[in-house]
Write a protein that holds these residues in place. Structure first.
Motif, PDB file in Angstrom:
ATOM      1  N   VAL A  13       0.833  -1.202   0.000  1.00 50.58           N
ATOM      2  CA  VAL A  13       0.000   0.000   0.000  1.00 50.58           C
ATOM      3  C   VAL A  13       0.865   1.248   0.000  1.00 50.58           C
ATOM      4  N   VAL A  14       1.941   1.230   0.839  1.00 53.23           N
ATOM      5  CA  VAL A  14       2.859   2.360   0.881  1.00 53.23           C
ATOM      6  C   VAL A  14       3.465   2.606  -0.498  1.00 53.23           C
ATOM      7  N   MET A  15       3.830   1.522  -1.186  1.00 54.56           N
ATOM      8  CA  MET A  15       4.432   1.653  -2.506  1.00 54.56           C
ATOM      9  C   MET A  15       3.442   2.268  -3.487  1.00 54.56           C
ATOM     10  N   LEU A  16       2.160   1.829  -3.431  1.00 53.24           N
ATOM     11  CA  LEU A  16       1.157   2.367  -4.341  1.00 53.24           C
ATOM     12  C   LEU A  16       0.885   3.843  -4.064  1.00 53.24           C
ATOM     13  N   ILE A  17       0.890   4.219  -2.779  1.00 47.70           N
ATOM     14  CA  ILE A  17       0.714   5.626  -2.419  1.00 47.70           C
ATOM     15  C   ILE A  17       1.824   6.472  -3.017  1.00 47.70           C
ATOM     16  N   CYS A  18       3.060   5.944  -2.928  1.00 44.64           N
ATOM     17  CA  CYS A  18       4.201   6.681  -3.489  1.00 44.64           C
ATOM     18  C   CYS A  18       4.012   6.898  -4.987  1.00 44.64           C
ATOM     19  N   MET A  19       3.576   5.833  -5.693  1.00 45.88           N
ATOM     20  CA  MET A  19       3.399   5.935  -7.134  1.00 45.88           C
ATOM     21  C   MET A  19       2.294   6.942  -7.462  1.00 45.88           C
ATOM     22  N   PHE A  20       1.202   6.866  -6.709  1.00 43.38           N
ATOM     23  CA  PHE A  20       0.075   7.767  -6.936  1.00 43.38           C
ATOM     24  C   PHE A  20       0.469   9.210  -6.683  1.00 43.38           C
ATOM     25  N   SER A  21       1.251   9.428  -5.594  1.00 39.61           N
ATOM     26  CA  SER A  21       1.690  10.771  -5.245  1.00 39.61           C
ATOM     27  C   SER A  21       2.525  11.377  -6.367  1.00 39.61           C
ATOM     28  N   SER A  22       3.360  10.555  -6.959  1.00 36.04           N
ATOM     29  CA  SER A  22       4.212  11.034  -8.048  1.00 36.04           C
ATOM     30  C   SER A  22       3.380  11.471  -9.247  1.00 36.04           C
ATOM     31  N   ILE A  23       2.326  10.685  -9.554  1.00 38.53           N
ATOM     32  CA  ILE A  23       1.497  11.000 -10.712  1.00 38.53           C
ATOM     33  C   ILE A  23       0.678  12.270 -10.468  1.00 38.53           C
ATOM     34  N   VAL A  24       0.068  12.341  -9.262  1.00 41.58           N
ATOM     35  CA  VAL A  24      -0.806  13.470  -8.946  1.00 41.58           C
ATOM     36  C   VAL A  24      -0.062  14.791  -9.005  1.00 41.58           C
ATOM     37  N   HIS A  25       1.143  14.811  -8.456  1.00 42.28           N
ATOM     38  CA  HIS A  25       1.891  16.062  -8.398  1.00 42.28           C
ATOM     39  C   HIS A  25       2.697  16.332  -9.670  1.00 42.28           C
ATOM     40  N   GLY A  26       2.567  15.417 -10.639  1.00 47.66           N
ATOM     41  CA  GLY A  26       3.211  15.634 -11.917  1.00 47.66           C
ATOM     42  C   GLY A  26       4.716  15.686 -11.818  1.00 47.66           C
ATOM     43  N   GLN A  28       8.313  14.937 -12.560  1.00 45.54           N
ATOM     44  CA  GLN A  28       9.061  14.391 -13.679  1.00 45.54           C
ATOM     45  C   GLN A  28      10.543  14.456 -13.334  1.00 45.54           C
ATOM     46  N   TYR A  29      11.184  13.294 -13.265  1.00 40.90           N
ATOM     47  CA  TYR A  29      12.590  13.244 -12.880  1.00 40.90           C
ATOM     48  C   TYR A  29      13.424  12.903 -14.110  1.00 40.90           C
ATOM     49  N   THR A  30      14.252  13.843 -14.511  1.00 39.57           N
ATOM     50  CA  THR A  30      15.096  13.658 -15.672  1.00 39.57           C
ATOM     51  C   THR A  30      16.484  13.238 -15.245  1.00 39.57           C
ATOM     52  N   TYR A 104       7.626   3.426   8.688  1.00 44.66           N
ATOM     53  CA  TYR A 104       6.181   3.626   8.756  1.00 44.66           C
ATOM     54  C   TYR A 104       5.788   5.071   9.026  1.00 44.66           C
ATOM     55  N   ALA A 105       6.765   5.958   9.173  1.00 43.17           N
ATOM     56  CA  ALA A 105       6.451   7.374   9.392  1.00 43.17           C
ATOM     57  C   ALA A 105       6.526   8.179   8.101  1.00 43.17           C
ATOM     58  N   GLN A 106       6.996   7.569   7.020  1.00 44.31           N
ATOM     59  CA  GLN A 106       7.134   8.284   5.759  1.00 44.31           C
ATOM     60  C   GLN A 106       5.769   8.486   5.117  1.00 44.31           C
ATOM     61  N   ASN A 107       5.675   9.507   4.273  1.00 41.54           N
ATOM     62  CA  ASN A 107       4.409   9.751   3.578  1.00 41.54           C
ATOM     63  C   ASN A 107       4.473   9.366   2.111  1.00 41.54           C
ATOM     64  N   GLY A 108       5.561   8.728   1.725  1.00 39.51           N
ATOM     65  CA  GLY A 108       5.646   8.214   0.366  1.00 39.51           C
ATOM     66  C   GLY A 108       6.347   9.116  -0.620  1.00 39.51           C
ATOM     67  N   SER A 109       6.997  10.187  -0.157  1.00 37.66           N
ATOM     68  CA  SER A 109       7.674  11.088  -1.092  1.00 37.66           C
ATOM     69  C   SER A 109       9.059  10.556  -1.441  1.00 37.66           C
ATOM     70  N   LEU A 110       9.507  10.924  -2.621  1.00 39.32           N
ATOM     71  CA  LEU A 110      10.827  10.499  -3.074  1.00 39.32           C
ATOM     72  C   LEU A 110      11.914  11.052  -2.165  1.00 39.32           C
ATOM     73  N   ASN A 111      11.770  12.302  -1.748  1.00 30.84           N
ATOM     74  CA  ASN A 111      12.793  12.934  -0.914  1.00 30.84           C
ATOM     75  C   ASN A 111      13.026  12.184   0.385  1.00 30.84           C
ATOM     76  N   LEU A 153      11.566   3.437 -10.117  1.00 25.85           N
ATOM     77  CA  LEU A 153      10.372   3.971 -10.772  1.00 25.85           C
ATOM     78  C   LEU A 153      10.463   5.487 -10.932  1.00 25.85           C
ATOM     79  N   HIS A 154      11.054   6.153  -9.934  1.00 22.26           N
ATOM     80  CA  HIS A 154      11.127   7.610  -9.936  1.00 22.26           C
ATOM     81  C   HIS A 154      12.333   8.135 -10.717  1.00 22.26           C
ATOM     82  N   LEU A 155      13.430   7.402 -10.664  1.00 23.03           N
ATOM     83  CA  LEU A 155      14.676   7.861 -11.274  1.00 23.03           C
ATOM     84  C   LEU A 155      15.027   6.986 -12.457  1.00 23.03           C
ATOM     85  N   SER A 156      16.017   7.386 -13.216  1.00 20.35           N
ATOM     86  CA  SER A 156      16.522   6.486 -14.242  1.00 20.35           C
ATOM     87  C   SER A 156      17.191   5.301 -13.553  1.00 20.35           C
ATOM     88  N   GLU A 157      17.205   4.162 -14.210  1.00 15.10           N
ATOM     89  CA  GLU A 157      17.736   2.949 -13.592  1.00 15.10           C
ATOM     90  C   GLU A 157      19.199   3.123 -13.194  1.00 15.10           C
TER      91      GLU A 157
END
Length: 381
Positions: A13-26, A28-30, A104-111, A153-157
């Motif tokens: 669930v935490v992983m899905l939240i992270c993915m959703f958060s990335s999409i919602v906030h648009g 884009q990591y180059t 378990y205290a993280q909110n799913g952000s990349l940072n 998922l967020h960064l280049s491999e």
């Protein structure tokens, strides 16, 4: 089975939240942005982040799905304050890293992942399956794997791999396995075997864990031994109650310490072998057993007055009931080696951290090199 399943579901669930958060906030990591998360761009050292796995030696009890009203050993506050009083966070400060969040205290952000995470869980064991109140070694390894997958998922491999290789993975397990063996399960059939037999089972699993992390691109690993549990207030109190085990002049139960020593010896040997096998990895063994025993044997030299009683606890030497309220704590915790039934004080952890970092004031605590040397070792990318 149900508990393990629910814990694993929560991680997903935490992983899905992270993915959703990335999409919602648009977000884009180059590749250009990726470069900002590598080691040299973050803190001036050759370390990107610190990822911590372990038991009560790395977690004060915050990192759990459902924190129990009281720990199984009746110690609600096994740390004086927060995880910042424990060894990995003190070392993180020396590296120049910011506060490491519990998993378990993280909110799913990349940072937050880029800042490092503490997967450690109070009462976590090597051998058991874990549950609601704590996550076992294997559960924590799965959480690490999921977090590293999120990075990709967020960064280049390539950048995600580089980030992982330049991060430090800090492991501290085994303590709770020996506590369970000697305090919670006197009928454990393992006690009918030798100390080497039990240690071999634990060390083999720890070795597999380090191999698992290596396969996940970890190249800098710190692995702690188990502290001298036989010297902890609860162990001495139990020995006095049952007349089981010889207590030496330092107030330590020899039998318990001998079992712990066998684990540390085998773990060190396996780490030497892993370093030889993985030429591009740097695995450090830190002998906190020897460090704490050195302090117990020369307390005044290191600024301590009490080596036997807990600063926070009830009963003889504060060893009958643990720290159920910080209001019970002594006025000067820094004069005590032990905080509660089984955990050292922040003052002890600070000395161990300095020794691990610089070989002073206790030489060769970590081998084959210091953590300072590990931090400034360039990973093979």
């Amino acid at each position: 089975m149900r508990r393990g399943f629910l814990v694993h579901v929560h991680s997903l669930v935490v992983m899905l939240i992270c993915m959703f958060s990335s999409i919602v906030h648009g977000q884009q990591y180059t590749e250009e942005t990726d470069l900002n998360v590598t080691a040299n761009g973050r803190n001036g050292s050759l370390v990107s982040a610190l990822f911590v796995l372990g038991d009560s030696s790395v977690d004060c009890g915050d990192n759990t799905l459902f924190y129990p009203l009281l720990h199984g050993r009746l110690s609600l506050y096994p740390c004086n304050g927060s995880d910042g009083t424990l060894l990995p966070q003190i070392i993180a400060d020396k590296i120049g890293l910011t506060s490491i969040l519990p998993f378990y205290a993280q909110n799913g952000s990349l940072n937050e992942i880029l800042g490092g995470l503490n997967f450690g869980s109070t009462q976590a064991m090597i051998m058991n399956q874990g549950g609601f109140s704590h996550q076992s070694l294997n559960q924590q390894l799965r959480q690490v794997s999921e977090s590293m997958q999120l990075l990709q998922l967020h960064l280049s491999e390539n950048t995600a791999v580089e980030f992982t290789k330049s991060s430090i993975f800090f492991l501290s397990f085994g303590k709770e396995d020996y506590i369970d063996l000697f305090l919670h399960n006197s009928s454990n059939p393992m006690l009918n075997h030798s100390a080497e037999y039990f240690a071999t089972i634990l060390v083999n699993q720890m070795t597999n864990a380090m191999r698992y992390l290596y396969e996940a691109n970890a190249r800098k690993i710190i692995c702690l031994g188990v502290l001298p549990l036989g010297c902890a207030p609860r162990m001495a109190w139990e020995s006095n109650q049952t007349s089981d085990g010889y207590i030496d002049g330092n107030g330590c139960v020899d039998n318990v310490n001998n079992w712990v020593l066998e684990y540390n010896r085998l773990l060190n040997e396996h780490i030497v072998q892993l370093n030889a096998e993985f030429s591009d990895a740097h695995i450090v063994f830190c002998d906190v057993y020897t460090g704490i025993l050195e302090i117990i044997r020369k307390p005044r030299f290191y600024g301590f007055e009490d080596t036997k009683s807990a600063c926070c606890g009830l009963g003889s030497n504060g060893a009958m009931i643990g720290c159920i309220s910080t209001e019970l704590a002594c006025n000067q915790a820094s004069a005590h080696v032990w905080w509660d039934l089984l955990n050292p004080t922040e003052a002890v952890n600070s000395i161990l951290a300095e020794a691990a970092w610089s070989n002073q004031p206790i030489p060769e605590l970590c081998r084959p090199f210091t953590i300072h040397e590990l931090v400034h070792t360039k990973p093979s990318l």
